[in-house]
Design an enzyme around this catalytic site. Structure first.
Site, PDB file in Angstrom:
ATOM      1  N   ARG A  34      -5.669  27.363-106.861  1.00  0.00           N
ATOM      2  CA  ARG A  34      -5.411  28.176-108.051  1.00  0.00           C
ATOM      3  C   ARG A  34      -4.366  29.261-107.763  1.00  0.00           C
ATOM      4  O   ARG A  34      -3.547  29.590-108.615  1.00  0.00           O
ATOM      5  CB  ARG A  34      -6.725  28.782-108.568  1.00  0.00           C
ATOM      6  CG  ARG A  34      -7.628  27.738-109.236  1.00  0.00           C
ATOM      7  CD  ARG A  34      -9.049  28.218-109.350  1.00  0.00           C
ATOM      8  NE  ARG A  34      -9.929  27.347-110.124  1.00  0.00           N
ATOM      9  CZ  ARG A  34     -10.543  26.267-109.650  1.00  0.00           C
ATOM     10  NH1 ARG A  34     -10.368  25.876-108.393  1.00  0.00           N
ATOM     11  NH2 ARG A  34     -11.333  25.549-110.424  1.00  0.00           N
ATOM     12  N   ASP A 327     -20.539  20.311-103.386  1.00  0.00           N
ATOM     13  CA  ASP A 327     -19.844  19.723-102.226  1.00  0.00           C
ATOM     14  C   ASP A 327     -20.674  19.798-100.951  1.00  0.00           C
ATOM     15  O   ASP A 327     -20.261  19.286 -99.907  1.00  0.00           O
ATOM     16  CB  ASP A 327     -18.507  20.441-101.997  1.00  0.00           C
ATOM     17  CG  ASP A 327     -17.528  20.158-103.125  1.00  0.00           C
ATOM     18  OD1 ASP A 327     -17.657  19.111-103.773  1.00  0.00           O
ATOM     19  OD2 ASP A 327     -16.636  20.993-103.354  1.00  0.00           O
TER      20      ASP A 327
HETATM   21  C1  S3P Z   1     -13.730  22.213-107.670  1.00  0.00           C
HETATM   22  C2  S3P Z   1     -14.752  21.776-108.446  1.00  0.00           C
HETATM   23  C3  S3P Z   1     -15.741  20.774-108.018  1.00  0.00           C
HETATM   24  C4  S3P Z   1     -15.739  20.542-106.523  1.00  0.00           C
HETATM   25  C5  S3P Z   1     -14.348  20.468-105.975  1.00  0.00           C
HETATM   26  C6  S3P Z   1     -13.586  21.754-106.268  1.00  0.00           C
HETATM   27  C7  S3P Z   1     -12.784  23.218-108.201  1.00  0.00           C
HETATM   28  O1  S3P Z   1     -15.453  19.555-108.663  1.00  0.00           O
HETATM   29  O2  S3P Z   1     -16.447  19.365-106.198  1.00  0.00           O
HETATM   30  O3  S3P Z   1     -14.373  20.260-104.572  1.00  0.00           O
HETATM   31  O4  S3P Z   1     -12.040  23.827-107.406  1.00  0.00           O
HETATM   32  O5  S3P Z   1     -12.766  23.424-109.423  1.00  0.00           O
HETATM   33  P1  S3P Z   1     -16.045  19.246-110.130  1.00  0.00           P
HETATM   34  O6  S3P Z   1     -15.561  20.297-111.010  1.00  0.00           O
HETATM   35  O7  S3P Z   1     -15.495  17.926-110.553  1.00  0.00           O
HETATM   36  O8  S3P Z   1     -17.523  19.232-109.927  1.00  0.00           O
END
Ligand code: S3P
Length: 449
Positions: A34, A327
């Site tokens: 981000r 995760d």
């Molecule tokens: C993330 C959101 C999660 C996570 C990924 C990072 C993010 O995925 O599993 O490693 O940075 O927004 P999901 O939003 O698909 O659950």
């Protein structure tokens, strides 16, 4: 920003003596993606310290450069000179996000709404993951999906000349889907609204506000959140300090809990409540985990975490906690294998669409190492061995960094070495995992199976 992942390199972890010492965490992956994206969109310079220099994040950096941002590392800091909201250039080549679901799904919101053609691709793992969850809401904004492969990458998008703001109630608990729509909303005049029933990580809300966007969040009594983003904000470059990644801290944390005699301090870990589900669960299992030096940095709570070897007990993980540790289930399953009694993890169907089908990859890896488990469509039950796990298995990682690291952690405490078929993907999120764990006392070597 190189793009090098070498040919498969198998690796084994051996039973270690107590792990001891302090370990600093690499920057948080979610915040690092981000920081580069929002910096690329802001006017002026964004200076980032602590950026995760893993392959996933570097791929996002390359994509932002293709769109016109100027990104370079000077000394310890990354400098991003952004183009301003609406200022991205049409990319000549596909944007290649490697292994990174966050990179590609957020970028489709960030860029897909522009009135030009943008193409998205990634590695074999990313090209097998569902993109319909972001393509469907983008279509209702007016984005044309010019190409896709049965709802998967490669994808080509063309934004409308007049994008319309939408209200989108997301059917999956996913910060990536939420963030995709929020980012699309930045170049749409008016208010774009996302509603989520389950509170997923809120880095986009917090960081966009820090860059100058108008984001309003309302939480209902039942926890449902409504997030409103005002289009065409004046975003300004910021200083961003990226805290240590709790999803990476999970590996030394579990390693210290299961290797007898361990006492490890993990420094500078992000403690945002949307990310602390594993820590809470491990404490419920009887883990000796102390949260020290709690402080605020760059608008986020951070702390140091001291972890000592503990005799763990199996628990039931409440399904409503899943988003805050999504995760971390693979490494929790490893902790559960060393606990006394069963650990039941319901409500984890999202694990099937991560970098690999993590539910089946974890279950297969556990079984290969003599651990009994039950793999359901949306749950996993692990039968603990009260401190003893046979090991000796060879685990298929399916291009998944977290599967690789969690079974290496298992090998540090199992009776026999645990090996993985490939360790190269670890560089996507935790490039210093092997040397840093070695420094604490872990032993790695070439597999002999
Ligand atoms: C993330 C959101 C999660 C996570 C990924 C990072 C993010 O995925 O599993 O490693 O940075 O927004 P999901 O939003 O698909 O659950």
């Amino acid at each position: 920003m190189s793009n090098q992942l070498s040919s498969p390199t198998p690796l084994a972890a051996m039973r270690s003596n107590g792990l001891k010492g302090s370990i600093a965490m690499p920057g948080d992956k979610s915040i690092s993606h981000r920081a580069l994206m929002f910096g690329a969109m802001a006017v002026g310079e964004t200076v980032i310290s602590g950026l995760l220099e893993g392959e996933d994040v570097l791929a996002t950096g390359r994509a932002m450069s293709q769109l016109g941002a100027k990104i370079e590392k000077r000394g310890e800091h990354w400098h991003v000179n952004g183009v301003g909201v609406g200022g991205f250039l049409e990319p000549n080549d596909p944007l290649d996000f490697g292994n990174a679901g966050t990179g590609v799904r957020l970028a489709m919101g960030l860029v897909g709404t522009y009135d030009f053609v943008s193409r998205y691709t990634g590695d074999a793992s990313l090209c097998s993951r569902p993109m319909g969850r972001v393509l469907e809401p983008l279509k209702s904004i007016g984005v044309q999906v010019l190409e896709h492969n049965d709802g998967k990458l490669p994808v080509a998008l063309r934004g409308p000349s007049m994008p319309v703001p939408i209200t989108y109630h997301t059917p999956v608990a996913s910060a990536q889907v939420k963030s995709c729509i929020m980012l699309a909303g930045l170049i749409i005049p008016g208010i774009t609204t996302v509603i989520e029933d389950i509170f997923t990580r809120d880095h986009t809300e917090k960081m966009l506000t820090g860059f100058g966007a108008h984001v309003q969040v309302t939480t209902a009594a039942d926890g449902q959140r409504t997030i409103e983003v005002e289009g065409l904000p004046d975003l300004r470059g910021q200083e961003v300090q990226v805290p240590g990644d709790p999803s990476s801290a999970a590996f030394p944390m579990v390693a210290a809990l299961i290797v007898p005699g361990s006492d490890v301090t993990i420094e500078n870990v992000l403690m945002n409540p949307t990310r602390t589900g594993l820590l809470i669960t491990l404490q419920e299992m009887g883990g000796n985990i102390e949260v020290l030096n709690e402080r605020v940095s760059g608008g986020e709570d951070i702390a140091d975490i001291r972890v000592k070897y503990s005799e763990l007990k199996g628990v039931t993980v409440p399904p409503e906690r899943a988003a805050s540790m999504i995760d971390e289930y693979p490494v929790l399953a490893v902790a559960a294998a060393f606990a006394e009694g069963a650990t039941y993890m319901p409500g984890i169907e999202e694990l099937r669409v991560k970098e690999s089908d993590r539910l089946s990859a974890v279950a297969d890896g556990l079984k290969a190492n003599g651990v009994e488990c039950i793999e359901g469509e949306d749950f996993l039950t692990v039968e603990g061995g009260s401190g003893k796990v046979e090991g000796g298995g060879r685990v298929k990682t399916h291009l998944d960094h977290r599967i690789a690291m969690c079974f290496l952690v298992m090998g540090m405490a199992a009776q026999k070495d645990v090996s993985i078929d490939d360790s190269t993907m670890i560089a996507t999120s935790f490039p210093t995992f092997t040397p840093e764990m070695t420094r604490l006392g872990a032993e790695f070597g070439r597999p002999n199976n």
